[in-house]
Design a protein around this motif. Structure first.
Motif, short mmCIF file in Angstrom:
data_model
loop_
_atom_site.label_atom_id
_atom_site.label_comp_id
_atom_site.label_asym_id
_atom_site.label_seq_id
_atom_site.Cartn_x
_atom_site.Cartn_y
_atom_site.Cartn_z
N LEU A 122 119.78 11.50 86.31
CA LEU A 122 120.43 11.17 87.59
C LEU A 122 119.65 11.71 88.77
CD1 LEU A 122 124.22 11.66 86.79
CD2 LEU A 122 123.01 9.53 87.25
N TYR A 123 118.94 12.80 88.58
CA TYR A 123 118.17 13.41 89.66
C TYR A 123 117.08 12.46 90.15
CZ TYR A 123 115.64 16.91 92.31
OH TYR A 123 115.03 17.63 93.32
N LEU A 124 116.60 11.61 89.25
CA LEU A 124 115.57 10.64 89.65
C LEU A 124 116.15 9.56 90.56
CD1 LEU A 124 113.80 10.15 86.21
CD2 LEU A 124 112.98 11.47 88.17
N ILE A 125 117.42 9.22 90.34
CA ILE A 125 118.05 8.14 91.10
C ILE A 125 118.70 8.67 92.38
CG2 ILE A 125 119.82 6.35 91.01
CD1 ILE A 125 119.41 6.40 87.93
N VAL A 126 119.54 9.69 92.23
CA VAL A 126 120.26 10.29 93.34
C VAL A 126 119.87 11.76 93.39
CG1 VAL A 126 122.52 10.77 94.33
CG2 VAL A 126 122.18 8.73 92.96
N PRO A 127 118.98 12.14 94.29
CA PRO A 127 118.49 13.52 94.28
C PRO A 127 119.52 14.52 94.83
CG PRO A 127 117.46 12.29 96.04
CD PRO A 127 118.33 11.33 95.29
N PHE A 128 120.45 14.89 93.99
CA PHE A 128 121.37 15.96 94.36
C PHE A 128 121.03 17.16 93.50
CE2 PHE A 128 124.12 15.87 90.66
CZ PHE A 128 123.97 14.58 90.18
N SER A 129 121.06 18.31 94.11
CA SER A 129 120.73 19.52 93.36
C SER A 129 121.44 20.69 94.01
CB SER A 129 119.22 19.74 93.33
OG SER A 129 118.73 19.91 94.64
N GLY A 130 121.33 21.80 93.38
CA GLY A 130 121.94 23.01 93.90
C GLY A 130 123.16 23.42 93.11
N ILE A 131 123.60 24.60 93.40
CA ILE A 131 124.75 25.15 92.68
C ILE A 131 126.00 24.34 92.96
CG2 ILE A 131 126.23 27.19 92.49
CD1 ILE A 131 123.75 28.88 92.99
N MET A 174 109.57 11.30 87.66
CA MET A 174 109.22 11.68 86.31
C MET A 174 110.09 12.86 85.88
SD MET A 174 106.68 10.60 84.41
CE MET A 174 106.41 10.88 82.73
N ILE A 175 110.57 12.81 84.67
CA ILE A 175 111.40 13.88 84.15
C ILE A 175 110.51 15.06 83.78
CG2 ILE A 175 112.93 14.56 82.27
CD1 ILE A 175 113.94 11.71 82.18
N SER A 176 110.86 16.22 84.27
CA SER A 176 110.08 17.43 84.00
C SER A 176 110.61 18.10 82.74
CB SER A 176 110.17 18.38 85.19
OG SER A 176 109.58 19.61 84.87
N THR A 177 109.83 18.06 81.68
CA THR A 177 110.26 18.70 80.43
C THR A 177 110.27 20.21 80.57
OG1 THR A 177 108.00 18.56 79.58
CG2 THR A 177 109.51 16.80 78.95
N THR A 178 109.38 20.75 81.38
CA THR A 178 109.37 22.19 81.59
C THR A 178 110.66 22.64 82.25
OG1 THR A 178 106.97 22.08 81.90
CG2 THR A 178 108.06 24.09 82.61
N GLN A 179 111.11 21.89 83.23
CA GLN A 179 112.36 22.22 83.91
C GLN A 179 113.55 22.09 82.95
OE1 GLN A 179 112.84 19.87 87.44
NE2 GLN A 179 113.31 21.69 88.64
N MET A 180 113.51 21.08 82.10
CA MET A 180 114.58 20.91 81.13
C MET A 180 114.61 22.07 80.13
SD MET A 180 114.63 16.81 80.41
CE MET A 180 115.67 17.00 79.00
N ILE A 181 113.46 22.53 79.71
CA ILE A 181 113.40 23.66 78.78
C ILE A 181 113.94 24.92 79.44
CG2 ILE A 181 111.82 25.19 77.52
CD1 ILE A 181 110.16 22.66 76.90
N TYR A 182 113.59 25.13 80.72
CA TYR A 182 114.15 26.27 81.45
C TYR A 182 115.67 26.17 81.52
CZ TYR A 182 109.55 27.77 83.13
OH TYR A 182 108.27 28.23 83.22
N CYS A 183 116.17 24.97 81.75
CA CYS A 183 117.63 24.76 81.80
C CYS A 183 118.26 25.03 80.45
CB CYS A 183 117.95 23.35 82.27
SG CYS A 183 117.57 23.03 83.99
N PHE A 184 117.61 24.57 79.38
CA PHE A 184 118.15 24.82 78.03
C PHE A 184 118.21 26.31 77.74
CE2 PHE A 184 116.53 20.50 76.26
CZ PHE A 184 117.65 19.87 76.76
N VAL A 185 117.14 27.03 78.07
CA VAL A 185 117.08 28.46 77.77
C VAL A 185 118.07 29.24 78.62
CG1 VAL A 185 115.61 30.51 77.86
CG2 VAL A 185 114.72 28.39 76.91
N ALA A 186 118.06 29.02 79.93
CA ALA A 186 118.96 29.77 80.83
C ALA A 186 120.42 29.39 80.58
CB ALA A 186 118.59 29.50 82.29
#
Length: 139
Positions: free
Chosen positions: A73-82, A1-13
Motif C-alpha cells: 500500500l505504501y507504493l500506492i498511497v504513501p502514508f507512513s508514521g506512527i 519498489m518494495i524494500s526487502t531490507t525495510q521489511m526485514i527490519y519490520c519483521f525483526v522489530a
C-alpha cells in the motif's frame, strides 16, 4: 519498489515487540487468574510448544501480513508514521477481533474479564506492531 531490507527490519522489530508483549501479557493473565471458572477441558495446557505455535500465529497475523500489506500500500498511497500504523491497527482491530470476541461471548459462557483481557491484549499487540511498522517506513 518494495524494500526487502525495510521489511526485514519490520519483521525483526515487530517480532521482538510481539514476543515481549506476549510474555508480559501471559504473565499478567496468570497473575490475575483470568481462567478461573472455565472448565479445564476447554483450556489448552500452556507448554513450550503451545507458546511457540501461538507466537508464530500471532507473528503471522500481527506482523508479517500487515508488513507485507503496508509495503504494498505504501507504493500506492504513501502514508507512513506512527499515526498511520495506529490507524491501521485500530481499523483491523475493529473489523477483525472485536466481532469475533463479541460473537464468542454470546455463544459460549466465558467469563467477561477473560474476554475483555483477550481484546485488550490483541489491541496492545496489534497497535504496537503496526506503530513500529509505520515508524520504520518513515526512516
Amino acid at each position: 519498489m518494495i524494500s526487502t531490507t525495510q521489511m526485514i527490519y519490520c519483521f525483526v522489530a515487530g517480532g521482538a515487540f510481539l514476543l515481549v508483549a506476549t510474555l508480559i501479557l501471559e504473565w499478567i493473565g496468570k497473575k490475575l487468574n483470568l481462567t478461573k471458572g472455565i472448565p479445564s477441558e476447554l483450556l489448552e495446557q500452556t507448554t513450550g510448544a503451545w507458546f511457540v505455535l501461538f507466537f508464530l500465529m500471532e507473528f503471522l497475523f500481527f506482523v508479517a501480513i500487515p508488513t507485507i500489506s503496508y509495503s504494498l500500500l505504501y507504493l500506492i498511497v504513501p502514508f507512513s508514521g506512527i499515526r498511520a500504523g495506529l490507524a491501521a491497527a485500530l481499523f483491523a482491530f475493529t473489523l477483525g477481533a472485536v466481532p469475533v470476541i463479541m460473537g464468542l461471548s454470546v455463544r459460549v459462557k466465558l467469563p467477561m474479564p477473560y474476554l475483555l483481557y483477550t481484546l485488550l491484549g490483541y489491541l496492545i499487540k496489534l497497535a504496537g506492531a503496526l506503530a513500529i511498522v509505520g515508524y520504520l517506513y518513515i526512516l
